[in-house]
Design a protein around this motif. Sequence first.
Motif, PDB file in Angstrom:
ATOM      1  N   LEU A 150       0.781  -1.172   0.059  1.00  0.00           N
ATOM      2  CA  LEU A 150       0.030  -0.082  -0.066  1.00  0.00           C
ATOM      3  C   LEU A 150       0.904   1.147   0.054  1.00  0.00           C
ATOM      4  CD1 LEU A 150      -2.563  -1.095   2.676  1.00  0.00           C
ATOM      5  CD2 LEU A 150      -3.063  -0.896   0.070  1.00  0.00           C
ATOM      6  N   SER A 151       0.571   2.333  -0.824  1.00  0.00           N
ATOM      7  CA  SER A 151       1.361   3.642  -0.959  1.00  0.00           C
ATOM      8  C   SER A 151       0.710   4.327   0.186  1.00  0.00           C
ATOM      9  CB  SER A 151       1.110   4.190  -2.111  1.00  0.00           C
ATOM     10  OG  SER A 151       1.640   3.430  -3.162  1.00  0.00           O
ATOM     11  N   GLU A 152       1.669   5.446   0.769  1.00  0.00           N
ATOM     12  CA  GLU A 152       1.027   6.422   1.669  1.00  0.00           C
ATOM     13  C   GLU A 152       0.143   7.433   1.277  1.00  0.00           C
ATOM     14  OE1 GLU A 152       2.376   6.430   5.237  1.00  0.00           O
ATOM     15  OE2 GLU A 152       2.674   4.467   4.727  1.00  0.00           O
ATOM     16  N   VAL A 212     -10.553  -5.880  -3.053  1.00  0.00           N
ATOM     17  CA  VAL A 212      -9.644  -5.515  -2.156  1.00  0.00           C
ATOM     18  C   VAL A 212      -8.174  -6.278  -2.078  1.00  0.00           C
ATOM     19  CG1 VAL A 212      -9.240  -5.234   0.226  1.00  0.00           C
ATOM     20  CG2 VAL A 212     -11.397  -4.313  -0.666  1.00  0.00           C
ATOM     21  N   GLY A 213      -7.260  -5.511  -2.193  1.00  0.00           N
ATOM     22  CA  GLY A 213      -5.788  -6.273  -2.253  1.00  0.00           C
ATOM     23  C   GLY A 213      -5.518  -6.389  -3.742  1.00  0.00           C
ATOM     24  N   GLU A 230      -1.406   0.132 -10.978  1.00  0.00           N
ATOM     25  CA  GLU A 230      -1.732   1.387 -10.230  1.00  0.00           C
ATOM     26  C   GLU A 230      -1.724   1.123  -8.739  1.00  0.00           C
ATOM     27  OE1 GLU A 230      -3.705  -0.968 -11.396  1.00  0.00           O
ATOM     28  OE2 GLU A 230      -5.623  -1.038 -10.298  1.00  0.00           O
ATOM     29  N   ARG A 231      -1.447   2.444  -8.037  1.00  0.00           N
ATOM     30  CA  ARG A 231      -1.115   2.264  -6.736  1.00  0.00           C
ATOM     31  C   ARG A 231      -2.514   1.890  -5.938  1.00  0.00           C
ATOM     32  NH1 ARG A 231       2.266   7.905  -5.309  1.00  0.00           N
ATOM     33  NH2 ARG A 231       0.942   8.504  -7.220  1.00  0.00           N
ATOM     34  N   LEU A 232      -2.267   1.364  -4.806  1.00  0.00           N
ATOM     35  CA  LEU A 232      -3.360   1.031  -3.864  1.00  0.00           C
ATOM     36  C   LEU A 232      -2.989   1.618  -2.588  1.00  0.00           C
ATOM     37  CD1 LEU A 232      -4.081  -3.027  -4.043  1.00  0.00           C
ATOM     38  CD2 LEU A 232      -5.049  -1.007  -5.378  1.00  0.00           C
ATOM     39  N   ARG A 238      -8.049   2.741  -5.429  1.00  0.00           N
ATOM     40  CA  ARG A 238      -6.882   2.414  -6.369  1.00  0.00           C
ATOM     41  C   ARG A 238      -6.920   3.791  -6.942  1.00  0.00           C
ATOM     42  NH1 ARG A 238      -8.246  -0.556 -10.982  1.00  0.00           N
ATOM     43  NH2 ARG A 238     -10.466  -0.229 -10.598  1.00  0.00           N
ATOM     44  N   GLU A 239      -5.488   4.064  -7.229  1.00  0.00           N
ATOM     45  CA  GLU A 239      -5.228   5.225  -8.159  1.00  0.00           C
ATOM     46  C   GLU A 239      -5.848   4.974  -9.505  1.00  0.00           C
ATOM     47  OE1 GLU A 239      -1.190   5.540  -8.600  1.00  0.00           O
ATOM     48  OE2 GLU A 239      -0.885   7.800  -9.590  1.00  0.00           O
TER      49      GLU A 239
END
Length: 233
Positions: free
Chosen positions: A2-4, A35-36, A42-44, A53-54
């Motif tokens: 996961l991204s911040e 989810v996941g 793309e970033r989550l 999701r981005e």
Amino acid sequence: TLSEVFEVKETKMENVFQCLFNDGSERLCTKNMAVGSNVYGERLVKYQGVEYREWNAFRSKLAGAIMKGLKENPVKKGIKVLYLGAASGTTPSHISDIIEEKGKVYSVEFSPRVVRELILVAQKRPNMFPILADARFPQNYRSLVEDADVLYVDIAQPNQTDIAVYNAEFFLKHKGYMLLAIKARSIDVTKDPKEIYKTELEKIEKAGFVAEQVINLDPYDKDHSMFIAKYER
Ligand code: SAM
């Protein structure tokens, strides 16, 4: 991984969000139904217990259209979408997020190789129905598809407008919307794009559509425009 993310805000469009990342960048995002899992790298991100999701506007023409001033997004919670040219599911997956469990996105794609990837995406998304078929022959998927609130067309074919109109006659509800991605150069490389857009616009108007917006997708997509039109059967 996961991204911040610093903050997530809902936009004026239903189920379309803005994610503010810790690096200062701001991007569209949707709530992740699967989810996941991501679909195209793309970033989550997780924010207040919800995964997003981005939504990359350089990869998805619908996101590009939103960035370039789409006034109203006809893709809403609970609606049915017929999507022509689903490819490996990049944009259909975000539509699947927006329409949620009660909606449906029928995703037509004619390349068997690409459909294999589309099926993997759809396996995690109960509202996504991949269909291996040629959009020129809607008769062949007539029994698989319900009438749609939105017809999304991104098939990059010279006669794509005719194919779109033909599908609308089969499946699009009265007062439904068509989102049509048009690449001027794939219709005729020798003509001025302005002339091509005018001709295509006349075609859809003759078929009962009222054009509401034509959005130039530059810089997200250099030679595409998105037509948004309402169907008055
Ligand atoms: N809409 C996708 C997205 O945003 O994620 C990208 C679509 S890509 C530009 C165009 C796709 O249309 C290709 O995957 C191609 O195989 C498909 N296509 C072209 N002609 C078609 C037809 N007659 N019937 C079904 N799919 C078609």
